[in-house]
Design a protein around this motif. Sequence first.
Motif, PDB file in Angstrom:
ATOM      1  N   ALA A 171     -23.663   4.085 -57.639  1.00  0.00           N
ATOM      2  CA  ALA A 171     -24.884   4.640 -57.011  1.00  0.00           C
ATOM      3  C   ALA A 171     -25.271   5.962 -57.702  1.00  0.00           C
ATOM      4  CB  ALA A 171     -24.653   4.867 -55.513  1.00  0.00           C
ATOM      5  N   PHE A 172     -26.589   6.231 -57.636  1.00  0.00           N
ATOM      6  CA  PHE A 172     -27.079   7.480 -58.230  1.00  0.00           C
ATOM      7  C   PHE A 172     -28.281   7.978 -57.394  1.00  0.00           C
ATOM      8  CE2 PHE A 172     -29.134   3.902 -60.261  1.00  0.00           C
ATOM      9  CZ  PHE A 172     -30.481   4.243 -60.251  1.00  0.00           C
ATOM     10  N   CYS A 173     -28.663   9.260 -57.659  1.00  0.00           N
ATOM     11  CA  CYS A 173     -29.740   9.906 -56.866  1.00  0.00           C
ATOM     12  C   CYS A 173     -31.061   9.773 -57.596  1.00  0.00           C
ATOM     13  CB  CYS A 173     -29.440  11.386 -56.628  1.00  0.00           C
ATOM     14  SG  CYS A 173     -28.021  11.661 -55.552  1.00  0.00           S
ATOM     15  N   LYS A 174     -32.080   9.417 -56.807  1.00  0.00           N
ATOM     16  CA  LYS A 174     -33.423   9.324 -57.353  1.00  0.00           C
ATOM     17  C   LYS A 174     -34.417   9.631 -56.234  1.00  0.00           C
ATOM     18  CE  LYS A 174     -36.530   6.158 -59.768  1.00  0.00           C
ATOM     19  NZ  LYS A 174     -36.686   4.776 -60.304  1.00  0.00           N
ATOM     20  N   ASN A 175     -35.366  10.579 -56.550  1.00  0.00           N
ATOM     21  CA  ASN A 175     -36.395  10.986 -55.578  1.00  0.00           C
ATOM     22  C   ASN A 175     -35.782  11.447 -54.261  1.00  0.00           C
ATOM     23  OD1 ASN A 175     -38.450  10.246 -57.394  1.00  0.00           O
ATOM     24  ND2 ASN A 175     -38.425   8.122 -56.661  1.00  0.00           N
ATOM     25  N   GLY A 176     -34.586  12.102 -54.318  1.00  0.00           N
ATOM     26  CA  GLY A 176     -33.954  12.665 -53.138  1.00  0.00           C
ATOM     27  C   GLY A 176     -33.230  11.643 -52.283  1.00  0.00           C
TER      28      GLY A 176
ATOM     29  N   LEU B 278     -33.482   1.206 -53.759  1.00  0.00           N
ATOM     30  CA  LEU B 278     -33.052   2.159 -52.741  1.00  0.00           C
ATOM     31  C   LEU B 278     -31.902   1.588 -51.962  1.00  0.00           C
ATOM     32  CD1 LEU B 278     -33.579   4.834 -51.167  1.00  0.00           C
ATOM     33  CD2 LEU B 278     -35.122   3.499 -49.691  1.00  0.00           C
ATOM     34  N   VAL B 279     -30.847   2.394 -51.906  1.00  0.00           N
ATOM     35  CA  VAL B 279     -29.684   1.981 -51.138  1.00  0.00           C
ATOM     36  C   VAL B 279     -29.649   2.723 -49.810  1.00  0.00           C
ATOM     37  CG1 VAL B 279     -27.154   1.858 -51.110  1.00  0.00           C
ATOM     38  CG2 VAL B 279     -28.407   1.407 -53.214  1.00  0.00           C
ATOM     39  N   THR B 280     -29.838   4.044 -49.895  1.00  0.00           N
ATOM     40  CA  THR B 280     -29.790   4.868 -48.676  1.00  0.00           C
ATOM     41  C   THR B 280     -30.934   5.889 -48.732  1.00  0.00           C
ATOM     42  OG1 THR B 280     -27.397   4.679 -48.607  1.00  0.00           O
ATOM     43  CG2 THR B 280     -28.408   6.407 -47.237  1.00  0.00           C
ATOM     44  N   ASN B 281     -31.717   5.948 -47.631  1.00  0.00           N
ATOM     45  CA  ASN B 281     -32.809   6.935 -47.520  1.00  0.00           C
ATOM     46  C   ASN B 281     -32.263   8.180 -46.824  1.00  0.00           C
ATOM     47  OD1 ASN B 281     -35.165   8.296 -47.280  1.00  0.00           O
ATOM     48  ND2 ASN B 281     -36.346   6.567 -46.471  1.00  0.00           N
ATOM     49  N   CYS B 282     -32.101   9.300 -47.587  1.00  0.00           N
ATOM     50  CA  CYS B 282     -31.543  10.534 -46.986  1.00  0.00           C
ATOM     51  C   CYS B 282     -32.540  11.131 -45.993  1.00  0.00           C
ATOM     52  CB  CYS B 282     -31.222  11.571 -48.063  1.00  0.00           C
ATOM     53  SG  CYS B 282     -29.936  11.029 -49.210  1.00  0.00           S
TER      54      CYS B 282
ATOM     55  N   THR C 102     -34.304  14.140 -43.434  1.00  0.00           N
ATOM     56  CA  THR C 102     -34.938  15.430 -43.775  1.00  0.00           C
ATOM     57  C   THR C 102     -33.929  16.555 -43.834  1.00  0.00           C
ATOM     58  OG1 THR C 102     -35.457  15.785 -41.430  1.00  0.00           O
ATOM     59  CG2 THR C 102     -37.163  14.743 -42.800  1.00  0.00           C
ATOM     60  N   ASN C 103     -32.826  16.451 -43.147  1.00  0.00           N
ATOM     61  CA  ASN C 103     -31.819  17.511 -43.159  1.00  0.00           C
ATOM     62  C   ASN C 103     -30.677  17.199 -44.103  1.00  0.00           C
ATOM     63  OD1 ASN C 103     -30.808  15.426 -41.666  1.00  0.00           O
ATOM     64  ND2 ASN C 103     -29.852  16.723 -40.084  1.00  0.00           N
ATOM     65  N   GLN C 104     -30.952  16.211 -45.032  1.00  0.00           N
ATOM     66  CA  GLN C 104     -29.942  15.845 -46.009  1.00  0.00           C
ATOM     67  C   GLN C 104     -30.522  15.958 -47.408  1.00  0.00           C
ATOM     68  OE1 GLN C 104     -28.870  11.846 -44.698  1.00  0.00           O
ATOM     69  NE2 GLN C 104     -26.888  12.620 -43.917  1.00  0.00           N
ATOM     70  N   THR C 105     -29.624  16.010 -48.372  1.00  0.00           N
ATOM     71  CA  THR C 105     -30.018  15.994 -49.771  1.00  0.00           C
ATOM     72  C   THR C 105     -29.103  15.048 -50.514  1.00  0.00           C
ATOM     73  OG1 THR C 105     -30.396  17.345 -51.728  1.00  0.00           O
ATOM     74  CG2 THR C 105     -28.486  17.914 -50.407  1.00  0.00           C
ATOM     75  N   CYS C 106     -29.600  14.441 -51.582  1.00  0.00           N
ATOM     76  CA  CYS C 106     -28.829  13.484 -52.355  1.00  0.00           C
ATOM     77  C   CYS C 106     -28.043  14.217 -53.425  1.00  0.00           C
ATOM     78  CB  CYS C 106     -29.761  12.439 -52.975  1.00  0.00           C
ATOM     79  SG  CYS C 106     -28.877  11.156 -53.916  1.00  0.00           S
ATOM     80  N   SER C 107     -26.739  13.917 -53.512  1.00  0.00           N
ATOM     81  CA  SER C 107     -25.888  14.551 -54.496  1.00  0.00           C
ATOM     82  C   SER C 107     -24.802  13.572 -54.917  1.00  0.00           C
ATOM     83  CB  SER C 107     -25.265  15.814 -53.904  1.00  0.00           C
ATOM     84  OG  SER C 107     -24.412  16.439 -54.836  1.00  0.00           O
ATOM     85  N   ASN C 108     -24.724  13.300 -56.251  1.00  0.00           N
ATOM     86  CA  ASN C 108     -23.690  12.405 -56.803  1.00  0.00           C
ATOM     87  C   ASN C 108     -23.728  11.025 -56.160  1.00  0.00           C
ATOM     88  OD1 ASN C 108     -22.692  14.356 -58.601  1.00  0.00           O
ATOM     89  ND2 ASN C 108     -21.428  15.248 -56.948  1.00  0.00           N
ATOM     90  N   GLY C 109     -24.931  10.534 -55.884  1.00  0.00           N
ATOM     91  CA  GLY C 109     -25.083   9.181 -55.387  1.00  0.00           C
ATOM     92  C   GLY C 109     -24.807   9.035 -53.925  1.00  0.00           C
ATOM     93  N   SER C 110     -24.831  10.112 -53.156  1.00  0.00           N
ATOM     94  CA  SER C 110     -24.616  10.004 -51.710  1.00  0.00           C
ATOM     95  C   SER C 110     -25.437  11.079 -51.003  1.00  0.00           C
ATOM     96  CB  SER C 110     -23.125  10.163 -51.368  1.00  0.00           C
ATOM     97  OG  SER C 110     -22.681  11.449 -51.756  1.00  0.00           O
ATOM     98  N   CYS C 111     -25.817  10.824 -49.732  1.00  0.00           N
ATOM     99  CA  CYS C 111     -26.582  11.770 -48.913  1.00  0.00           C
ATOM    100  C   CYS C 111     -25.633  12.778 -48.288  1.00  0.00           C
ATOM    101  CB  CYS C 111     -27.361  11.020 -47.830  1.00  0.00           C
ATOM    102  SG  CYS C 111     -28.686   9.958 -48.434  1.00  0.00           S
TER     103      CYS C 111
END
Length: 558
Positions: free
Chosen positions: A32-37, A66-70, A72-81
């Motif tokens: 998994a990786f981060c894209k568009n938050g 899209l695997v996981t939609n983070c 509003t109080n989360q941010t995507c980092s290293n493929g995880s919220c």
Amino acid sequence: CSSGQACSNGSCGNVACSCSSDCGTDGYIGSAFCKNGDVYKTYKTYTCNNPGTTNSSCSNSSTDKLVTNCSTNQTCSNGSCEDQNIECSSNSQCGTNAYTGSPYCQGNKVYQNYITYTCNNSGTANSYCSSSTESKLKQTCSDSQNCSNGSCSDQNIECSTSSQCGTSGYTGSAFCSNGDVYKRYTTYTCNNAGTSSSYCSSSNENKLFEDCGTNQTCSNGSCIDQNIECDSNSDCGSSGYTGSNFCQDGDVYRKYKEYTCNNAGSSNSYCSSNTQNKLVDNCDSDEYCSNGYCEQDNNNCGVDHYERRCSGPYAYWYNNCGQMKDLIQYCSNGCSNGYCNNENNNNGYVSIAKTVRNMTSGGGFSTSTYANPGDTLMFMITIDTNGGDTSNVRVQDTLSSRLQYSDNMIVSGSSNYSGDIISGLNFNTVRDSDYITITYLARVASVENFGYGTNTETSNTSVSGYNLQYQPNQSASVYVTRTAVLGATTISTGLTNNFLTDSFLLPLLVALAGIWMFKAGMFISLEKWLDNKRKQRNGRKAAKELQTKIELIKKTEA
């Protein structure tokens, strides 16, 4: 055709695939990786092209899904919220915009400070709150209000226009100024009009009421035709040097006589002359002035009377090298700056001469003159100081009640004075070499102020000052004649029933005596008289310097 084959164009051929599953199984590949938050992964899809035919073939494609939609109080980092610290997501989370503090006045307007809250980088880990304060207009006071203590209040207005203070216009009687007719003009003004600070004021000024023509003069507030004695300085004489050169302040000077037409082109015009010392030759530093010439000073100390200095109670002359030379005088009250302190020791003598002339009828200066009511007169006072400097000299004239001072005072021979001749003319210092002339105009009162016959008016001059010997007052007389009209009348004729006073005999005898004295050469011109006075003064000055040198020799021998 056998299994795995298909008929094509009349023959059996091999089939690569009949469905997409024959090519591979769809699914996620890689990490998994981060894209568009949000969290994404790569999804690989297999496809059977032309399934079940000899033209069938397999292919695959990869897309980011899209695997996981983070949240509003989360941010995507290293493929995880991952949960994040968000300070604010909107301006309202920072504070409520509102007025703060108390209202205040700026000019005639009400202002109050307004605070505004802002969420910067809202909804991110970098979000932060800030605020700004600005002055906002809340109310503008009307013209009939005044801003005070942060609010508009009704004001007391004294005036809104100048007309509410009074009506501007001329007041009083016309009078003469600068040869034209003027009147007093009063102007009313409303200051700070329409405000609570409004107030009324008035000012007075002399305004031109009538412009007299070039051939007219102003008299008693009206323009009248005039007799002109002179139009330019050249009508009075040719200015130029007179006498011989002399030494003054270490340089060569000479008397320069300058003629002036006063009040040129008017009925009050008259000629006067002023004699002053003018620089002829500026002696060099290696020269000194002697007998009216610059001479070479081989010792550079040849100017014996260069400056005055004190030595104890004595005043001495010093040369230009600072060496004591001639004794000037002993100072009983002490010496300061080369001069004796003020003391009434009768060292100075001021000679005063007083004369008058009728400007209307013409004629020269004399100790008396005849005049008619309304005539213009000129009085002249000459001051000649001998025997020492005189300080705090005060010269004052007193006119009879029917002689009116008309100003136009001219002082020549000195610029170190203040005041006027009627209230008192003050000279700080009159030097031994000064020769001062004072002239001014006066007007004879109108006819209704005099009785019929001859009336005598006088102008008396008094003088006072330090180092001044007794000087009697000087006077000039004006004989004013008012004549009677022909015919019977009950008005006083001015006769006194005294033969000597009323008859023509006495004036006739006086006139004959004057003619005889003129023929005998007993009258001399004013200029010759002044020249004689200068010669007498120079003689006294030479005698004084001789006596001073004798005293110095005696003191040296003693």
